[in-house]
Design a protein around this motif. Structure first.
Motif, short mmCIF file in Angstrom:
data_model
loop_
_atom_site.label_atom_id
_atom_site.label_comp_id
_atom_site.label_asym_id
_atom_site.label_seq_id
_atom_site.Cartn_x
_atom_site.Cartn_y
_atom_site.Cartn_z
N MET A 135 30.17 -14.88 19.67
CA MET A 135 31.92 -14.74 19.68
C MET A 135 32.12 -15.44 17.97
O MET A 135 31.58 -16.62 17.48
CB MET A 135 32.35 -16.03 20.53
CG MET A 135 32.84 -15.47 21.71
SD MET A 135 34.68 -14.77 21.51
CE MET A 135 35.60 -16.36 21.26
N THR A 136 32.85 -14.58 17.47
CA THR A 136 33.40 -15.11 16.15
C THR A 136 34.50 -15.99 16.02
O THR A 136 35.24 -15.80 17.21
CB THR A 136 33.95 -13.65 15.14
OG1 THR A 136 34.73 -13.20 16.25
CG2 THR A 136 32.58 -12.90 14.94
N ILE A 196 51.55 -12.63 3.27
CA ILE A 196 50.01 -12.43 3.47
C ILE A 196 49.95 -12.82 4.84
O ILE A 196 50.20 -13.98 5.18
CB ILE A 196 49.46 -13.09 2.54
CG1 ILE A 196 49.57 -12.29 1.06
CG2 ILE A 196 47.81 -13.02 2.72
CD1 ILE A 196 48.80 -12.59 0.11
N THR A 197 49.36 -11.95 5.65
CA THR A 197 48.87 -12.26 7.03
C THR A 197 47.42 -11.82 7.12
O THR A 197 47.15 -10.75 6.80
CB THR A 197 49.61 -11.52 8.22
OG1 THR A 197 51.08 -12.13 7.97
CG2 THR A 197 49.32 -11.69 9.45
N THR A 198 46.64 -12.74 7.40
CA THR A 198 45.19 -12.36 7.47
C THR A 198 44.57 -13.43 8.38
O THR A 198 44.99 -14.36 8.39
CB THR A 198 44.39 -11.88 6.30
OG1 THR A 198 43.23 -11.53 6.30
CG2 THR A 198 44.35 -13.29 5.27
N LYS A 199 43.14 -13.11 8.74
CA LYS A 199 42.58 -14.42 9.24
C LYS A 199 40.95 -14.23 8.73
O LYS A 199 40.43 -13.10 8.13
CB LYS A 199 42.25 -13.88 10.84
CG LYS A 199 43.37 -14.06 11.77
CD LYS A 199 43.04 -13.83 13.07
CE LYS A 199 44.03 -13.96 13.92
NZ LYS A 199 43.79 -13.51 15.32
N PHE A 200 40.27 -15.41 8.73
CA PHE A 200 38.93 -15.49 7.99
C PHE A 200 38.27 -16.13 9.38
O PHE A 200 38.67 -17.10 9.78
CB PHE A 200 38.73 -15.92 6.95
CG PHE A 200 39.62 -15.53 5.78
CD1 PHE A 200 39.22 -14.28 5.03
CD2 PHE A 200 40.62 -16.18 5.45
CE1 PHE A 200 40.09 -13.86 4.08
CE2 PHE A 200 41.50 -15.67 4.47
CZ PHE A 200 41.32 -14.42 3.72
N ASN A 201 36.97 -15.43 9.51
CA ASN A 201 36.17 -15.96 10.59
C ASN A 201 35.01 -16.91 10.04
O ASN A 201 34.67 -16.75 8.59
CB ASN A 201 35.59 -14.84 11.18
CG ASN A 201 36.36 -14.12 11.98
OD1 ASN A 201 37.22 -14.64 12.80
ND2 ASN A 201 36.03 -12.91 12.38
N LYS A 202 34.33 -17.81 10.95
CA LYS A 202 33.50 -18.76 10.26
C LYS A 202 32.35 -17.87 9.94
O LYS A 202 31.96 -16.95 10.53
CB LYS A 202 32.93 -19.67 11.44
CG LYS A 202 32.16 -20.73 11.10
CD LYS A 202 32.05 -21.50 12.35
CE LYS A 202 31.02 -22.51 12.14
NZ LYS A 202 30.81 -23.15 10.76
#
Ligand code: ADP
Ligand code: MG
Length: 244
Positions: free
Chosen positions: A1-2, A24-30
């Motif tokens: 699972m990210t 700005i809309t964005t996501k960063f994963n572990k």
């Protein structure tokens, strides 16, 4: 699972009347290693600086490890301890030795004992290849050595995320490789990293994702292959034709 580690939603930043970040809309994963590319003045530094609270957002949300930086109640100093930052111009403390540069914040902010902090600093100096410089003053070091100390200093706080703002742009060309090697090593160990850079070779090789910004918005976001081999936006094509 990210696991989402950083979530940015409709982030706007004005300096006076100048809108520098325009939603700005964005996501960063572990574990993400994301290179951010784009022309000068497109808001890359401002974006990174809003992620560790060095700049406040005019509107929108920045959530890191569950803490919303835009909430008045959030302890920014605590969040910053988990977000390491490396700057173009190193920003070492000039009046402290290499070892003191690295142990200062862990002792002051994390309440490590001096000997715990020193042990950790020596381990970090080993990983960046600068054990022999532990007692040197910053002025005695080359740019590449200073930058590796700056990386070790940021890592000494055990951050969950590392932000790099053009870490090799101020270096002589022969120093760039050593710094990029340290960064690649960190990426391979699973550190979440956001890197503003003009090193397209590094981005292609090390990043799992590349973002192209221009004029305060994200114009393209994808794998290195997508951005470099099949760029879609005319402004990205134009940018790549100048830098590659
Ligand atoms: P980049 O890192 O992509 O070159 P920046 O985020 O540094 O872009 O700058 C984006 C815009 O914001 C530029 O027009 C710059 O002049 C402006 N800017 C950056 N920092 C400040 C500041 N502290 N005060 C006023 N304007 C700023
Ligand atoms: Mg910049």
């Amino acid at each position: 699972m990210t696991k989402t580690q950083i979530e940015v939603t409709d982030l706007h930043k004005y300096y006076g009347k100048n809108e520098v970040l325009k939603g700005i809309t964005t996501k960063f994963n572990k574990g993400d290693v994301v290179c951010i590319i784009g022309p000068s003045g497109s808001g890359k530094s401002t974006f990174l600086r809003t992620l560790n609270g060095l700049e406040s957002a005019t509107s929108g949300d920045v959530i890191i490890d569950g803490y919303n930086l835009t909430d008045k109640g959030t302890d920014l100093n605590l969040v910053r301890q988990n977000v390491g930052m490396v700057f173009q111009h190193f920003n070492l403390f000039p009046n402290m030795s290499v070892l003191e540069n690295i142990t200062y914040a862990p002792v002051e902010l994390k309440k490590l004992t001096k000997s715990e902090a020193k042990k950790k600093a020596l381990e970090l100096l080993e990983t960046v290849g600068l054990m022999d410089k532990k007692d040197a003053m910053p002025a005695m070091l080359s740019g590449g050595q200073k930058q590796r100390v700056a990386i070790a200093r940021a890592l000494a706080m055990d951050p969950n995320v590392m932000l790099f703002d053009e870490p090799t742009s101020a270096l002589d060309p022969e120093m760039v490789g050593d710094v990029l090697a340290v960064m690649q090593d960190l990426a391979e160990k699973g550190m979440t990293m956001l890197i503003v850079t003009h090193e397209m070779g590094f981005a292609r090789k090390v990043a799992n994702r590349v973002i192209f910004t221009d004029g305060g918005v994200i114009l393209e976001d994808g794998t290195p292959e997508e951005l470099f081999d099949t760029p879609q936006h005319p402004r990205l094509k134009d940018f790549l034709s100048k830098v590659l």
